[in-house]
Design a protein around this motif. Structure first.
Motif, PDB file in Angstrom:
ATOM      1  N   PRO A  22       0.843  -1.195   0.000  1.00  0.00           N
ATOM      2  CA  PRO A  22       0.000   0.000   0.000  1.00  0.00           C
ATOM      3  C   PRO A  22       0.878   1.244   0.000  1.00  0.00           C
ATOM      4  CG  PRO A  22       0.041  -1.020   2.181  1.00  0.00           C
ATOM      5  CD  PRO A  22       0.731  -1.967   1.236  1.00  0.00           C
ATOM      6  N   PRO A  23       0.411   2.324  -0.620  1.00  0.00           N
ATOM      7  CA  PRO A  23       1.236   3.532  -0.652  1.00  0.00           C
ATOM      8  C   PRO A  23       1.490   4.060   0.758  1.00  0.00           C
ATOM      9  CG  PRO A  23      -1.013   3.982  -1.366  1.00  0.00           C
ATOM     10  CD  PRO A  23      -0.890   2.498  -1.263  1.00  0.00           C
ATOM     11  N   ARG A  24       2.702   4.532   0.976  1.00  0.00           N
ATOM     12  CA  ARG A  24       3.074   5.002   2.311  1.00  0.00           C
ATOM     13  C   ARG A  24       2.330   6.288   2.656  1.00  0.00           C
ATOM     14  NH1 ARG A  24       9.240   6.501   4.290  1.00  0.00           N
ATOM     15  NH2 ARG A  24       8.715   7.040   6.451  1.00  0.00           N
ATOM     16  N   TYR A  25       2.154   7.142   1.683  1.00  0.00           N
ATOM     17  CA  TYR A  25       1.475   8.421   1.912  1.00  0.00           C
ATOM     18  C   TYR A  25       0.203   8.444   1.064  1.00  0.00           C
ATOM     19  CZ  TYR A  25       6.151   9.463   3.653  1.00  0.00           C
ATOM     20  OH  TYR A  25       7.349   9.420   4.317  1.00  0.00           O
ATOM     21  N   ASP A  26      -0.846   7.833   1.586  1.00  0.00           N
ATOM     22  CA  ASP A  26      -2.064   7.764   0.791  1.00  0.00           C
ATOM     23  C   ASP A  26      -2.876   9.050   0.952  1.00  0.00           C
ATOM     24  OD1 ASP A  26      -3.244   7.565   3.289  1.00  0.00           O
ATOM     25  OD2 ASP A  26      -3.852   5.490   3.051  1.00  0.00           O
ATOM     26  N   SER A  27      -3.956   9.153   0.181  1.00  0.00           N
ATOM     27  CA  SER A  27      -4.769  10.369   0.187  1.00  0.00           C
ATOM     28  C   SER A  27      -5.350  10.650   1.563  1.00  0.00           C
ATOM     29  CB  SER A  27      -5.899  10.238  -0.838  1.00  0.00           C
ATOM     30  OG  SER A  27      -5.390  10.134  -2.143  1.00  0.00           O
ATOM     31  N   SER A  29       4.508  13.385  -3.348  1.00  0.00           N
ATOM     32  CA  SER A  29       3.384  12.523  -2.972  1.00  0.00           C
ATOM     33  C   SER A  29       2.078  13.301  -2.972  1.00  0.00           C
ATOM     34  CB  SER A  29       3.624  11.927  -1.582  1.00  0.00           C
ATOM     35  OG  SER A  29       4.713  11.039  -1.596  1.00  0.00           O
ATOM     36  N   HIS A  53       1.127  13.971  -6.567  1.00  0.00           N
ATOM     37  CA  HIS A  53       0.732  12.729  -7.228  1.00  0.00           C
ATOM     38  C   HIS A  53      -0.751  12.441  -7.020  1.00  0.00           C
ATOM     39  CE1 HIS A  53       1.013   8.684  -8.829  1.00  0.00           C
ATOM     40  NE2 HIS A  53       0.510   8.199  -7.705  1.00  0.00           N
ATOM     41  N   ARG A  54      -1.269  12.823  -5.858  1.00  0.00           N
ATOM     42  CA  ARG A  54      -2.663  12.522  -5.530  1.00  0.00           C
ATOM     43  C   ARG A  54      -3.604  13.695  -5.772  1.00  0.00           C
ATOM     44  NH1 ARG A  54       0.776   9.537  -3.229  1.00  0.00           N
ATOM     45  NH2 ARG A  54       0.337   7.319  -2.872  1.00  0.00           N
TER      46      ARG A  54
END
Length: 200
Positions: free
Chosen positions: A4-9, A43, A46-47
């Protein structure tokens, strides 16, 4: 399996909520969110392709969470619409107590989050949420015999303006809501809706 992405939304939006609650919408910048989340600025970009998209999403996530609970209470009237109205007023305060940073964010209003510049998809989400809430309030008003005019103003005051004013007075200055706040909101709403509809 992909990691899973480390820095998610969700993490980035959580950071944005805290920034907005403490410093207002102007404090929510791409760099500030990255720093608060301990994430690289890439990051965030990116989101969220722009600051406007970020502001829209932090507002929408917060208001949709509030609306979900409010609508659940408002539409659980059974045979007693006044009871549902009182419960909805209490819910505004209870949610704000449990989510004080989110409540502080919402008190700024969507225009402070650059609503006029949001992408069409996010504007549609905002409009749909508002339609659902005001549609439910209108349906409750119909069950109470509200036909418009002063009666509609009374209903709006009882369900929206009054509990929000109580929340605003404390949250805007960083105070916790007092223990009696829910009951005060409920009692005030009940009192407003207990009188017979005023004449023309």
């Amino acid at each position: 399996m992909a990691r899973p992405p480390r820095y998610d939304s969700a993490l980035l939006l959580d950071a944005a909520v805290i920034l907005a609650a403490r410093g207002g919408p102007a404090a929510v910048t791409m760099a500030a969110v990255a720093q608060a989340a301990g994430a690289p600025s890439g990051s965030v970009y990116h989101r969220f392709p722009s600051r406007t998209a970020l502001l829209a999403e932090v507002w929408l996530r917060t208001v949709e969470r509030f609306q979900e609970g409010y609508l659940a209470v408002l539409t659980a009237s059974g045979d007693d619409p006044r009871q549902a109205a009182v419960a909805a007023s209490r819910q505004v305060v209870a949610w704000s107590r449990e989510n004080q940073e989110e409540a502080a964010l919402l008190l700024h209003g969507p225009e402070a989050f650059n609503r006029s510049q949001w992408p069409r998809e996010q504007l549609a989400r905002a409009d749909e949420g508002n339609r659902r809430v005001f549609g439910a309030i209108s349906a409750l008003g119909s069950a109470l015999g509200v036909t418009g005019g002063v009666e509609a103003e009374r209903l709006s005051l009882a369900l929206v303006d009054l509990p929000l004013a109580l929340v605003r007075r404390h949250v805007r200055v960083g105070e916790s809501l007092p223990a009696h706040a829910e009951q005060l909101a409920a009692d005030s709403t009940a009192l407003l809706l207990s009188d017979p509809p005023p004449g023309p």
